[in-house]
Design a protein around this motif. Sequence first.
Motif, PDB file in Angstrom:
ATOM      1  N   HIS A 273       0.828  -1.217   0.000  1.00 36.99           N
ATOM      2  CA  HIS A 273       0.000   0.000   0.000  1.00 36.99           C
ATOM      3  C   HIS A 273       0.863   1.268   0.000  1.00 36.99           C
ATOM      4  CE1 HIS A 273      -3.441  -2.566   0.696  1.00 36.99           C
ATOM      5  NE2 HIS A 273      -2.804  -3.116   1.710  1.00 36.99           N
ATOM      6  N   ILE A 274       1.823   1.298  -0.930  1.00 38.18           N
ATOM      7  CA  ILE A 274       2.711   2.448  -1.062  1.00 38.18           C
ATOM      8  C   ILE A 274       2.567   3.049  -2.459  1.00 38.18           C
ATOM      9  CG2 ILE A 274       4.381   1.730   0.681  1.00 38.18           C
ATOM     10  CD1 ILE A 274       6.071   0.507  -1.556  1.00 38.18           C
ATOM     11  N   ASP A 275       3.046   4.268  -2.622  1.00 38.51           N
ATOM     12  CA  ASP A 275       2.888   4.984  -3.883  1.00 38.51           C
ATOM     13  C   ASP A 275       4.117   4.944  -4.775  1.00 38.51           C
ATOM     14  OD1 ASP A 275       0.277   5.819  -3.254  1.00 38.51           O
ATOM     15  OD2 ASP A 275       1.073   7.475  -2.057  1.00 38.51           O
ATOM     16  N   TYR A 276       5.273   4.588  -4.221  1.00 39.20           N
ATOM     17  CA  TYR A 276       6.501   4.601  -5.015  1.00 39.20           C
ATOM     18  C   TYR A 276       7.490   3.554  -4.511  1.00 39.20           C
ATOM     19  CZ  TYR A 276       8.387   7.037  -0.993  1.00 39.20           C
ATOM     20  OH  TYR A 276       8.765   7.359   0.284  1.00 39.20           O
ATOM     21  N   LEU A 277       8.406   3.183  -5.382  1.00 38.60           N
ATOM     22  CA  LEU A 277       9.523   2.314  -5.045  1.00 38.60           C
ATOM     23  C   LEU A 277      10.797   2.974  -5.552  1.00 38.60           C
ATOM     24  CD1 LEU A 277       8.307  -1.211  -6.245  1.00 38.60           C
ATOM     25  CD2 LEU A 277       8.868  -0.571  -3.898  1.00 38.60           C
ATOM     26  N   VAL A 278      11.856   2.921  -4.776  1.00 39.24           N
ATOM     27  CA  VAL A 278      13.156   3.376  -5.250  1.00 39.24           C
ATOM     28  C   VAL A 278      13.726   2.262  -6.116  1.00 39.24           C
ATOM     29  CG1 VAL A 278      15.518   3.951  -4.576  1.00 39.24           C
ATOM     30  CG2 VAL A 278      13.583   4.883  -3.301  1.00 39.24           C
ATOM     31  N   VAL A 279      14.252   2.634  -7.274  1.00 44.28           N
ATOM     32  CA  VAL A 279      14.847   1.672  -8.207  1.00 44.28           C
ATOM     33  C   VAL A 279      16.361   1.724  -8.038  1.00 44.28           C
ATOM     34  CG1 VAL A 279      15.069   1.009 -10.630  1.00 44.28           C
ATOM     35  CG2 VAL A 279      12.944   2.055  -9.815  1.00 44.28           C
ATOM     36  N   ARG A 280      16.982   0.540  -7.844  1.00 42.02           N
ATOM     37  CA  ARG A 280      18.438   0.418  -7.709  1.00 42.02           C
ATOM     38  C   ARG A 280      19.019  -0.218  -8.963  1.00 42.02           C
ATOM     39  NH1 ARG A 280      16.787  -2.766  -3.754  1.00 42.02           N
ATOM     40  NH2 ARG A 280      18.001  -4.407  -4.696  1.00 42.02           N
ATOM     41  N   ASP A 281      20.242   0.204  -9.344  1.00 51.04           N
ATOM     42  CA  ASP A 281      20.909  -0.430 -10.470  1.00 51.04           C
ATOM     43  C   ASP A 281      21.636  -1.691  -9.997  1.00 51.04           C
ATOM     44  OD1 ASP A 281      23.339   0.334  -9.304  1.00 51.04           O
ATOM     45  OD2 ASP A 281      23.751   1.906 -10.779  1.00 51.04           O
ATOM     46  N   HIS A 282      22.362  -2.336 -10.894  1.00 50.08           N
ATOM     47  CA  HIS A 282      23.014  -3.608 -10.546  1.00 50.08           C
ATOM     48  C   HIS A 282      24.125  -3.445  -9.508  1.00 50.08           C
ATOM     49  CE1 HIS A 282      25.456  -1.934 -13.785  1.00 50.08           C
ATOM     50  NE2 HIS A 282      26.454  -2.656 -13.308  1.00 50.08           N
ATOM     51  N   ASN A 283      24.592  -2.214  -9.266  1.00 54.35           N
ATOM     52  CA  ASN A 283      25.594  -1.955  -8.233  1.00 54.35           C
ATOM     53  C   ASN A 283      24.976  -1.511  -6.910  1.00 54.35           C
ATOM     54  OD1 ASN A 283      27.905  -2.489  -9.833  1.00 54.35           O
ATOM     55  ND2 ASN A 283      27.675  -0.497 -10.797  1.00 54.35           N
TER      56      ASN A 283
ATOM     57  N   THR B 124       1.479   5.139 -11.171  1.00 47.90           N
ATOM     58  CA  THR B 124       1.121   5.877 -12.391  1.00 47.90           C
ATOM     59  C   THR B 124       2.092   5.561 -13.518  1.00 47.90           C
ATOM     60  OG1 THR B 124       0.229   7.642 -11.023  1.00 47.90           O
ATOM     61  CG2 THR B 124       0.701   8.192 -13.320  1.00 47.90           C
ATOM     62  N   GLY B 125       3.371   5.471 -13.207  1.00 44.85           N
ATOM     63  CA  GLY B 125       4.373   5.151 -14.208  1.00 44.85           C
ATOM     64  C   GLY B 125       4.259   3.736 -14.747  1.00 44.85           C
ATOM     65  N   LEU B 126       3.761   2.829 -13.932  1.00 46.34           N
ATOM     66  CA  LEU B 126       3.599   1.434 -14.363  1.00 46.34           C
ATOM     67  C   LEU B 126       2.309   1.202 -15.135  1.00 46.34           C
ATOM     68  CD1 LEU B 126       4.743  -0.537 -11.190  1.00 46.34           C
ATOM     69  CD2 LEU B 126       6.075  -0.020 -13.248  1.00 46.34           C
ATOM     70  N   HIS B 127       1.340   2.082 -14.932  1.00 49.39           N
ATOM     71  CA  HIS B 127       0.006   1.885 -15.518  1.00 49.39           C
ATOM     72  C   HIS B 127       0.028   1.579 -17.014  1.00 49.39           C
ATOM     73  CE1 HIS B 127      -4.324   2.111 -15.733  1.00 49.39           C
ATOM     74  NE2 HIS B 127      -4.194   2.944 -16.760  1.00 49.39           N
ATOM     75  N   PRO B 128       0.750   2.344 -17.844  1.00 53.43           N
ATOM     76  CA  PRO B 128       0.737   2.047 -19.285  1.00 53.43           C
ATOM     77  C   PRO B 128       1.278   0.648 -19.611  1.00 53.43           C
ATOM     78  CG  PRO B 128       1.758   4.184 -18.876  1.00 53.43           C
ATOM     79  CD  PRO B 128       1.523   3.541 -17.544  1.00 53.43           C
ATOM     80  N   PHE B 129       2.196   0.168 -18.795  1.00 54.63           N
ATOM     81  CA  PHE B 129       2.783  -1.147 -19.046  1.00 54.63           C
ATOM     82  C   PHE B 129       1.844  -2.273 -18.624  1.00 54.63           C
ATOM     83  CE2 PHE B 129       6.230   1.785 -18.954  1.00 54.63           C
ATOM     84  CZ  PHE B 129       7.051   1.350 -19.989  1.00 54.63           C
TER      85      PHE B 129
END
Length: 142
Positions: A45-55, A65-70
Amino acid sequence: MTTHSPHPVRPGHGLTVADAMDPCDYQIADDSTVDQADNILRSAHIDYLVVRDHNGRCEGLVTRTGLHPFLTGSWYTERTAVSTTTHQRGPFAWPSMGLSLAAIAMRVKRLAVWPVVDDDGYLLGVLTASRAAGVLDAVTTP
């Protein structure tokens, strides 16, 4: 001999992002799928996730909202990686940045949440617009 400035300190002057940032409990790797991100967002029940790279460095934020189109597109597959989505990317705030400046930058960029990183790009926390405003209001209100 100690001297004092003849000018009073402006309210909020001296406050930094570190004074208002919050910890970030939810993160996801950039090679995780859109389905995995959506599951975490919904179950926590959260609105965002921090995205980490492979490091392990902060790459940005992904929102529902950003995921909705996908998730609604007929071309979508469950193998779509979060890194291919349109999500908030850097530059990010740093803890020593002035809080007033950060609040202005967030307003200009229309950001509700802004990752805070160290000099190497690793996540330290997040600054929310509401928290920044609340801390600034607290020092300006008698």
